[in-house]
Write an enzyme that holds these catalytic residues in place. Structure first.
Site, short mmCIF file in Angstrom:
data_model
loop_
_atom_site.label_atom_id
_atom_site.label_comp_id
_atom_site.label_asym_id
_atom_site.label_seq_id
_atom_site.Cartn_x
_atom_site.Cartn_y
_atom_site.Cartn_z
NE ARG A 103 47.44 38.40 42.43
CZ ARG A 103 47.24 39.47 41.68
NH1 ARG A 103 46.95 40.62 42.23
NH2 ARG A 103 47.33 39.39 40.36
CB THR A 378 52.64 46.36 42.36
OG1 THR A 378 51.59 45.93 41.52
CG2 THR A 378 53.04 45.25 43.28
CB THR A 396 49.34 45.02 43.70
OG1 THR A 396 49.05 45.86 42.60
CG2 THR A 396 48.49 43.76 43.62
CG ASN A 398 45.83 45.41 38.48
OD1 ASN A 398 46.93 44.95 38.20
ND2 ASN A 398 44.83 45.42 37.62
CG ASP A 420 46.54 41.24 37.31
OD1 ASP A 420 46.68 42.12 36.45
OD2 ASP A 420 47.33 41.08 38.25
CB SER A 449 50.21 37.84 40.59
OG SER A 449 51.08 38.89 40.97
N GLY A 471 53.92 45.71 37.29
CA GLY A 471 53.03 44.96 36.41
C GLY A 471 53.74 43.77 35.79
#
Length: 581
Positions: A103, A378, A396, A398, A420, A449, A471
């Site tokens: 991530r 994503t 992703t 986002n 996020d 996430s 999302g």
């Protein structure tokens, strides 16, 4: 083999799914794709083809996952990426499991108040637009970390198909064009992005046009030759850092040089005899899916029926209670203590069930923790190989096309993942999530996430590979696919196509896709006190990708017959495909 569906088919399908009795309506879904040796399900058919070719040539599911990840960065630019981040859940043929966190990370210069003005109010757009919204990307490191440990093929062999697609281009189909809808004006604001994703005259691409990405081909070629150093220590990092500095961002070369992948123990739970392995923090996905399933295990959903007021009420209340925990208690495990053991404990679920009134909707404000102030882009892919190795990947940018920016010369779309984080406790983010201090911005921290790459087994054998974009709705989309298969007897295609409902604690509303609930069910839920609203923008609800092992549905699996693998891509995806051999 099923061809890609267009939006009109998706609309017809979803109406059909809800107009008739469940088993009659579900027959309107296309048949799952069936195969005996391997299955790859992605949001773009060319990426699926590449993944299957890797399997055919002797690569394992991990090799295919890496090849698909790079291919999607070329053919699915709205979400496929090497400029974002994601998670990978793996179940090996021997039953062992692991989880990879690649991530995005907050830059070292990030601060808790970086998106607030001098009055302490959020500045609109700062966390979603431009270079200040960009977190340090992870996929290149994540893919190589995974390949070098668990793959069997050299990196160049896995990345070459993506390089060719970027250099030579590919012809856009209608499903590809749909992913650009409403995004071209945003892309036009960044000259480097506009040069790639708009025609020379500034107009959007149309079906039949060829998308060529020469800068991205060069970046991918450099990664193929030099490995992760090309991205994190070389010219690519230099170009991104320079563009960030030139345009008000805070990314530094040290942010790239210090980036590391985390290998973590997956979240594990059991639902009605099925063993579930999913994403741990910094994802909330696995914990919250397990919490909701533990709550729902106390209700006879199969008996109550798909889409009944009783079933939907139980689902809503389970979601309401679980999202309180998700939004207020969870964060990056390197920075906060997550109550993981509590959330997956069946006794905790029993406590929650005791609080749920079977005839009355709960009130979210009454669940407000002490001290708390009040896109979706994503993509997920699922893969399984001939030996039974299974991989679920969700990654992703986002927002759709991320921050809508490309560092000149790289061809790489960059994320807006900083949104996020909790930019201001109690203030909704891009997805309407109201979150707390556990997810506050800190240097080097990973934002919370909802991504939920999930693998399910039964009696020590793989049963299902599932996940979705969407999302805040990723959790409920993945959850509903699981209960559609286990509780309602659907095949994998029916399970991912079925219309959905969603509740996330705040706002205190039940969102439903058009036709997800009958008028009678809606009336009953309203009488209970639920505020049920139709979300007309149903195409943003994520596009699940799943595989079922051993048969078309639970009944066929239990009977011992059927194809070894059944794969399905959500009919909401115009360009996606399930491919097997």
């Amino acid at each position: 083999m099923r061809s890609p569906c267009l939006k009109s088919l998706s609309i017809t399908l979803i109406v059909a799914l809800s107009t008739f009795a469940p088993r009659q309506g579900l027959a309107a879904s296309p048949e799952p794709v069936k195969a005996e040796h391997g299955m790859v399900v992605t949001a773009q058919h060319l990426a699926s083809d590449i993944g299957v070719e890797v399997l055919k040539k002797g690569g394992n599911a991990i090799d295919a996952a890496v090849a698909v990840g790079y291919a999607l960065a070329v053919v699915y630019p709205t979400a496929g990426n090497i400029g974002g981040g994601g998670f990978m859940t793996i179940r090996f043929k021997d039953g062992k499991t692991t989880f990879l966190d690649f991530r995005e990370r907050a830059p070292l210069a990030a601060t808790k108040t970086m998106y607030l003005d001098d009055k302490g109010d959020l500045v609109e757009g700062l966390s979603t637009e431009g270079y200040l919204a960009v977190g340090v990307p992870g996929p290149v490191m994540g893919f190589e970390f995974t390949r070098s440990r668990y793959g069997t093929k050299p990196l160049k062999e896995l990345i070459d198909p993506a390089i060719e697609l970027a250099r030579e281009g590919f012809v856009l189909q209608q499903g590809d064009i749909e992913s650009f809808d409403g995004k071209t004006e945003r892309l036009a604001r960044d000259p480097a992005a506009a040069a790639i994703f708009l025609k020379p005259d500034g107009k959007p691409f149309a079906a039949g046009d060829r998308l060529v990405q020469t800068d991205l081909a060069a970046s991918l070629s450099s990664i193929a030759e030099k490995g992760t150093d090309a991205f994190y220590k070389g010219a690519i990092a230099d170009a991104i850092v320079k563009a960030s500095a030139d345009k008000g961002g805070i990314l530094a070369k040290e942010d790239f040089e210090r980036y590391q992948v985390r290998e973590l123990e997956p979240v594990k739970c059991n639902y009605r005899g099925y063993d579930i392995v999913s994403s741990p923090p910094p994802s909330s996905g696995g914990l919250i899916i397990c919490e909701i399933l533990n709550i729902l295990e106390g209700y006879p959903l199969s008996y109550l029926g798909y889409g009944s007021a009783e079933t939907v009420h139980a689902m809503i209340e389970a979601m309401r209670h679980a999202y309180v925990d998700r939004n207020t208690a969870l964060g990056d495990p390197a920075f906060v203590e997550n109550p993981a053991a509590k959330l997956v404990d069946k006794s905790y679920a029993k406590e929650i069930r005791a609080k749920i009134d079977p005839f009355k909707a709960g009130v979210s404000q009454e669940l407000m923790p002490a001290g708390f102030t009040e896109s979706k882009e994503t993509t997920h892919y699922s893969i399984i190989d001939d030996e039974g190795n299974a991989v679920a990947v969700t990654y992703t940018l986002n927002g759709s096309f991320g921050a809508g920016i490309v560092a000149p010369g790289t061809g790489i779309l960059l994320n807006n993942e900083m949104d996020d984080f909790t930019a201001k406790p109690g203030t909704p983010n891009l997805y309407g999530l109201v979150q707390g201090e556990a997810n506050a911005i800190e240097p080097g921290k990973t934002p919370l996430s909802s991504m939920s790459p999930t693998i399910i087994s039964r009696d020590g054998k793989p049963f299902m590979v599932i996940g979705s974009p969407g999302g805040a709705r990723i959790i409920t989309i993945t959850l509903e696919a699981i209960i559609n298969v286990i509780d309602h007897g659907m095949n994998i295609q029916e399970a991912v196509d079925a219309p959905r409902v969603h509740h996330q604690w705040l706002p205190d509303k039940v969102f439903m896709e058009p036709y997800a609930l009958s008028p009678d069910t809606r009336k009953l839920l309203s009488a209970m006190g639920h505020d049920v609203q139709v979300d007309e923008n149903w195409m943003i609800w994520g596009q699940a990708a799943g595989i079922l092992v051993g048969g078309e549905n639970v009944a066929e699996i239990e009977a011992g017959g059927g194809a070894r693998y059944s794969g399905a891509v959500d009919s909401r995806i115009g360009a996606g495909a399930a491919r097997g051999y």
